[in-house]
Design a protein around this motif. Structure first.
Motif: not given
Length: 289
Positions: A18-19, A22, A25-26, A29, A122, A124, A128-129, A132, A149
């Motif tokens: 997941l990290l 993320a 995705g960051s 984006w 953003r 939340p 963590g999820i 965007r 994400l």
């Protein structure tokens, strides 16, 4: 290894995955945001009139004249761009039976000629999820793209037509943040409606947009309304009245601008707010004469 050990190993792998997703995705984006802002800046046009001259108010509807006298000082440099940071909440179930408001933070890049903006938000969902969101009007093209994400798109609308018209409506409503954009010398035309309202028209390329502005007792813009903007209702695009309410006017860079706003769909007999936000910072750029 015991079942507890296997469970811990699986959980660790899930968290690591997941990290990693993320982070991917960051990065993806941020690059998409950079591209949109690059396109926005590439479409800029030169400013012909660089300072507000109160003499250009002659012949405008009375409430419009009062507004510019309240919001601007004679000789005010024309705003060419602004970067705005917001905090607020967004109702992701505006047409549902129960509202679900999610917090958001955002940064918005605006240029006034050619009119355009890129809103990068953003929201939340759980730790963590986050979702965007890109909402943009760039060179006559509208964009609405929310993605979990920054990877998994919820919808991706992009192009001319109704999506572009809707985004130009947003630009016009938010022009109260950069009020020189509403001056006749900057391309806006005004027609009287009554003692407290007037219609403003802005033309960009093939799009001509008219919206109704209503003014409060101090002469400042209180509401901005469009007769029809496309809303996604039950998976279908429906044209509905759309309205923004502005408040909490304060002086920024010599101009009186609202720091708080609420945006809503206004079907007959109803009002369905979906965006409530506050400006926490704004950095202005001005024409140089």
């Amino acid at each position: 290894m015991t079942w507890i050990g296997w469970a811990a190993l699986a959980l660790g792998a899930l968290v690591a995955g997941l990290l990693g997703l993320a982070a991917y995705g960051s990065s993806r984006w941020a690059e998409a945001t950079r591209v949109l802002i690059g396109q926005l800046n590439a479409a800029r046009l030169p400013i012909a009139v660089m300072r507000y001259d109160a003499r250009e108010l002659e012949g405008l509807p009375a409430p419009v004249q009062r507004y510019f006298r309240a919001a601007l000082k004679d000789g005010q440099p024309v705003v060419t761009g602004v970067t705005v940071q917001h905090t607020g909440t967004f109702n992701v179930t505006a047409f549902g039976n129960r509202a679900l408001w999610l917090p958001f933070t955002s940064e918005q890049r605006v240029v006034t000629r050619r009119p355009g903006f890129v809103w990068n938000a953003r929201m939340p969902l759980v730790p963590g999820i986050a979702v965007r969101v890109h909402d943009a009007y760039v060179a006559g093209i509208g964009t609405l793209h929310p993605a979990v994400l920054g990877v998994f798109s919820l919808t991706n609308q992009h192009g001319p037509g109704d999506i572009a018209r809707g985004e130009l409506m947003r630009f016009m409503m938010e022009a109260v943040w950069y009020p020189t954009a509403l001056l006749p010398s900057q391309g806006a035309s005004w027609v009287a409606v009554d003692a407290v309202s007037a219609d403003a028209t802005l033309v960009d390329g093939a799009i001509s947009m008219t919206m109704r502005f209503t003014f409060d007792g101090a002469g400042l813009i209180e509401t901005v309304r469009a007769g029809a903007r496309g809303a996604l209702v039950g998976g279908k695009m429906v044209m509905l009245p759309w309205e923004g309410r502005l408040s909490n006017y304060q002086e920024r860079a010599g101009m009186r601008v609202p720091l708080t706003g609420e945006v809503a769909w206004v079907p007959p007999g109803q009002r369905k707010p979906y965006w409530r936000g506050t400006i926490v910072a704004a950095t202005y750029e001005f024409a140089v004469s």
